[in-house]
Motif scaffolding. Sequence first.
Motif, PDB file in Angstrom:
ATOM      1  N   GLU A  38      50.381  38.509  47.158  1.00  0.00           N
ATOM      2  CA  GLU A  38      49.643  38.577  46.262  1.00  0.00           C
ATOM      3  C   GLU A  38      49.365  40.122  46.012  1.00  0.00           C
ATOM      4  N   ILE A  39      50.136  41.360  47.088  1.00  0.00           N
ATOM      5  CA  ILE A  39      50.068  42.217  46.985  1.00  0.00           C
ATOM      6  C   ILE A  39      51.221  42.930  45.824  1.00  0.00           C
ATOM      7  N   ASN A  40      52.379  42.275  46.824  1.00  0.00           N
ATOM      8  CA  ASN A  40      54.260  42.511  45.579  1.00  0.00           C
ATOM      9  C   ASN A  40      52.995  42.108  44.196  1.00  0.00           C
ATOM     10  N   ARG A  41      52.384  40.397  44.293  1.00  0.00           N
ATOM     11  CA  ARG A  41      52.481  39.867  42.641  1.00  0.00           C
ATOM     12  C   ARG A  41      51.841  41.318  41.743  1.00  0.00           C
ATOM     13  N   THR A  42      50.671  42.408  42.604  1.00  0.00           N
ATOM     14  CA  THR A  42      50.229  42.786  41.964  1.00  0.00           C
ATOM     15  C   THR A  42      50.667  44.467  41.480  1.00  0.00           C
ATOM     16  N   LEU A  43      51.943  44.605  42.395  1.00  0.00           N
ATOM     17  CA  LEU A  43      52.630  45.241  42.425  1.00  0.00           C
ATOM     18  C   LEU A  43      53.474  45.191  40.624  1.00  0.00           C
ATOM     19  N   ASP A  44      54.151  43.706  41.216  1.00  0.00           N
ATOM     20  CA  ASP A  44      55.531  43.611  39.857  1.00  0.00           C
ATOM     21  C   ASP A  44      54.078  43.353  38.202  1.00  0.00           C
ATOM     22  N   TYR A  45      53.117  43.213  38.830  1.00  0.00           N
ATOM     23  CA  TYR A  45      51.944  43.501  37.004  1.00  0.00           C
ATOM     24  C   TYR A  45      52.114  45.146  37.075  1.00  0.00           C
ATOM     25  N   VAL A  46      51.706  45.419  37.613  1.00  0.00           N
ATOM     26  CA  VAL A  46      51.633  47.023  37.697  1.00  0.00           C
ATOM     27  C   VAL A  46      52.753  47.483  37.008  1.00  0.00           C
ATOM     28  N   SER A  47      54.372  47.193  37.658  1.00  0.00           N
ATOM     29  CA  SER A  47      55.464  47.665  37.138  1.00  0.00           C
ATOM     30  C   SER A  47      55.145  47.427  35.417  1.00  0.00           C
ATOM     31  N   GLU A  48      55.455  46.076  35.579  1.00  0.00           N
ATOM     32  CA  GLU A  48      55.138  45.410  34.221  1.00  0.00           C
ATOM     33  C   GLU A  48      54.485  46.815  32.918  1.00  0.00           C
ATOM     34  N   ASN A  49      52.961  46.657  32.682  1.00  0.00           N
ATOM     35  CA  ASN A  49      52.128  46.744  32.096  1.00  0.00           C
ATOM     36  C   ASN A  49      52.268  48.210  31.594  1.00  0.00           C
ATOM     37  N   PHE A  50      52.757  49.385  33.058  1.00  0.00           N
ATOM     38  CA  PHE A  50      51.983  50.570  33.251  1.00  0.00           C
ATOM     39  C   PHE A  50      54.031  51.102  33.567  1.00  0.00           C
ATOM     40  N   GLY A  51      54.695  50.565  33.690  1.00  0.00           N
ATOM     41  CA  GLY A  51      55.847  51.494  34.073  1.00  0.00           C
ATOM     42  C   GLY A  51      56.032  52.256  35.382  1.00  0.00           C
ATOM     43  N   GLY A  52      56.729  53.305  35.941  1.00  0.00           N
ATOM     44  CA  GLY A  52      56.626  53.535  36.411  1.00  0.00           C
ATOM     45  C   GLY A  52      57.239  53.573  37.843  1.00  0.00           C
ATOM     46  N   THR A  53      57.730  54.241  38.731  1.00  0.00           N
ATOM     47  CA  THR A  53      57.528  53.894  40.040  1.00  0.00           C
ATOM     48  C   THR A  53      56.848  52.775  40.723  1.00  0.00           C
ATOM     49  N   ALA A  54      56.689  52.411  41.499  1.00  0.00           N
ATOM     50  CA  ALA A  54      55.440  51.393  42.448  1.00  0.00           C
ATOM     51  C   ALA A  54      54.963  52.728  43.118  1.00  0.00           C
ATOM     52  N   PRO A  55      53.263  52.465  43.239  1.00  0.00           N
ATOM     53  CA  PRO A  55      52.160  53.540  43.374  1.00  0.00           C
ATOM     54  C   PRO A  55      52.293  52.947  45.022  1.00  0.00           C
ATOM     55  N   PRO A  56      51.657  53.992  45.791  1.00  0.00           N
ATOM     56  CA  PRO A  56      51.879  53.754  47.199  1.00  0.00           C
ATOM     57  C   PRO A  56      50.727  52.635  47.115  1.00  0.00           C
ATOM     58  N   VAL A  57      50.135  51.942  48.256  1.00  0.00           N
ATOM     59  CA  VAL A  57      49.698  51.396  48.755  1.00  0.00           C
ATOM     60  C   VAL A  57      48.794  51.876  49.388  1.00  0.00           C
ATOM     61  N   TYR A  58      47.124  51.871  49.827  1.00  0.00           N
ATOM     62  CA  TYR A  58      46.508  51.904  50.869  1.00  0.00           C
ATOM     63  C   TYR A  58      45.348  50.911  50.712  1.00  0.00           C
ATOM     64  N   ILE A  59      45.789  50.139  52.357  1.00  0.00           N
ATOM     65  CA  ILE A  59      45.346  49.176  52.988  1.00  0.00           C
ATOM     66  C   ILE A  59      43.996  49.891  53.627  1.00  0.00           C
ATOM     67  N   ALA A  60      42.968  49.475  53.113  1.00  0.00           N
ATOM     68  CA  ALA A  60      41.236  49.208  53.760  1.00  0.00           C
ATOM     69  C   ALA A  60      41.270  48.832  55.102  1.00  0.00           C
ATOM     70  N   LYS A  61      41.307  49.917  56.149  1.00  0.00           N
ATOM     71  CA  LYS A  61      41.069  49.774  57.574  1.00  0.00           C
ATOM     72  C   LYS A  61      39.520  48.903  57.604  1.00  0.00           C
ATOM     73  N   ASP A  62      39.184  47.436  57.896  1.00  0.00           N
ATOM     74  CA  ASP A  62      38.507  46.991  57.764  1.00  0.00           C
ATOM     75  C   ASP A  62      37.925  46.281  58.891  1.00  0.00           C
ATOM     76  N   ALA A  63      36.699  46.235  59.734  1.00  0.00           N
ATOM     77  CA  ALA A  63      36.470  44.261  60.600  1.00  0.00           C
ATOM     78  C   ALA A  63      36.947  43.678  60.692  1.00  0.00           C
ATOM     79  N   SER A  64      36.777  42.760  59.079  1.00  0.00           N
ATOM     80  CA  SER A  64      37.146  41.982  58.997  1.00  0.00           C
ATOM     81  C   SER A  64      38.382  42.160  57.979  1.00  0.00           C
ATOM     82  N   ALA A  65      39.500  43.015  58.263  1.00  0.00           N
ATOM     83  CA  ALA A  65      40.705  41.983  57.789  1.00  0.00           C
ATOM     84  C   ALA A  65      41.363  42.342  59.180  1.00  0.00           C
ATOM     85  N   PRO A  66      43.097  41.403  58.849  1.00  0.00           N
ATOM     86  CA  PRO A  66      43.587  40.992  60.260  1.00  0.00           C
ATOM     87  C   PRO A  66      43.896  42.431  60.911  1.00  0.00           C
ATOM     88  N   ALA A  67      44.519  42.118  61.796  1.00  0.00           N
ATOM     89  CA  ALA A  67      44.468  43.066  62.715  1.00  0.00           C
ATOM     90  C   ALA A  67      46.031  43.549  62.672  1.00  0.00           C
TER      91      ALA A  67
END
Length: 301
Positions: A226-255
């Motif tokens: 899903e993250i890669n799918r979102t990156l593809d959508y961003v690239s198609e609609n806004f161009g430029g290099t792939a933006p850096p990805v920040y993954i929020a640290k959260d107790a309910s997220a996978p380790a």
Amino acid sequence: MLWKRRTERCAGAALALRDRCACYGELLREGGRARLVNADKISLPDGVVSRGHLVDGAALGAFLRRKLAFRWGRLPFAVGIPSADCIFQLFSLPAADLEEARASMAWGFSDYFPFDFGEALFDLCEAAAPAGARLSLVGAACAKAQVVPFLESLRGSRGRVFAAEPQIVASTRAFASVIAAERFLLVMAREGSLHCAFVSEGSGLVFRSVALPAEEFAWNSQMCSEINRTLDYVSENFGGTAPPVYIAKDASAPAALPFGNLRAAAREIDFDGVCPAALVPPADPGWYDVVGLLLRFAHED
């Protein structure tokens, strides 16, 4: 926690919904600085929110009104609507300005959202577009069926709803206040859902919420996809290099987070570690949704 005595310096309150609890806090302005006070986590009864969706909005609103009535006073408060109940669209219209675009949506609403205009709550904001181009917009909508009974039941004679917005928007506002990158993709995994938000020059342009499998061992694979799918959508609609990805640290997220399989540079970000200490409730991490709602009041007179 000690309750701070309310004064005119209390700018407003915020209420964020999760599957098993609601998080409440108030913004106190003191000496030109903002501080989160009176933070409280309220356990919710079964059957009112499930897998990130409102199930019984009227019952939830009435329950929270009773729980919070003595705290509201006459403070305005902002409410976070579960992101999974909201739909976002990026589109263009031949409108002169934002108000004209809002008015025109009454005729073409179902072209962009899967319900009729009269059955929805919606809003638009302007997205960056080249000079001379048609007006580019980000639209957000949710069905009234559960959200309106929730808000109507939540309102009391002493409480005033200042704003209601998707929680993914509030959370993005909080992280955008501490991330220095001009454009980035924010990823949050919370209570069985994955939330992605693309931010460029301080504006959120793309928002996605996707339900994750019930089996947590399958989360990493779907998160990466899903993250890669979102990156593809961003690239198609806004161009430029792939933006850096920040993954929020959260107790309910996978380790184990899916850094290795992403098509962009990625890093984990701990909001509590980068947020001003005055906006972090003691001994209770992950309140970025509440902080994002409270930031609406940070510069109010």
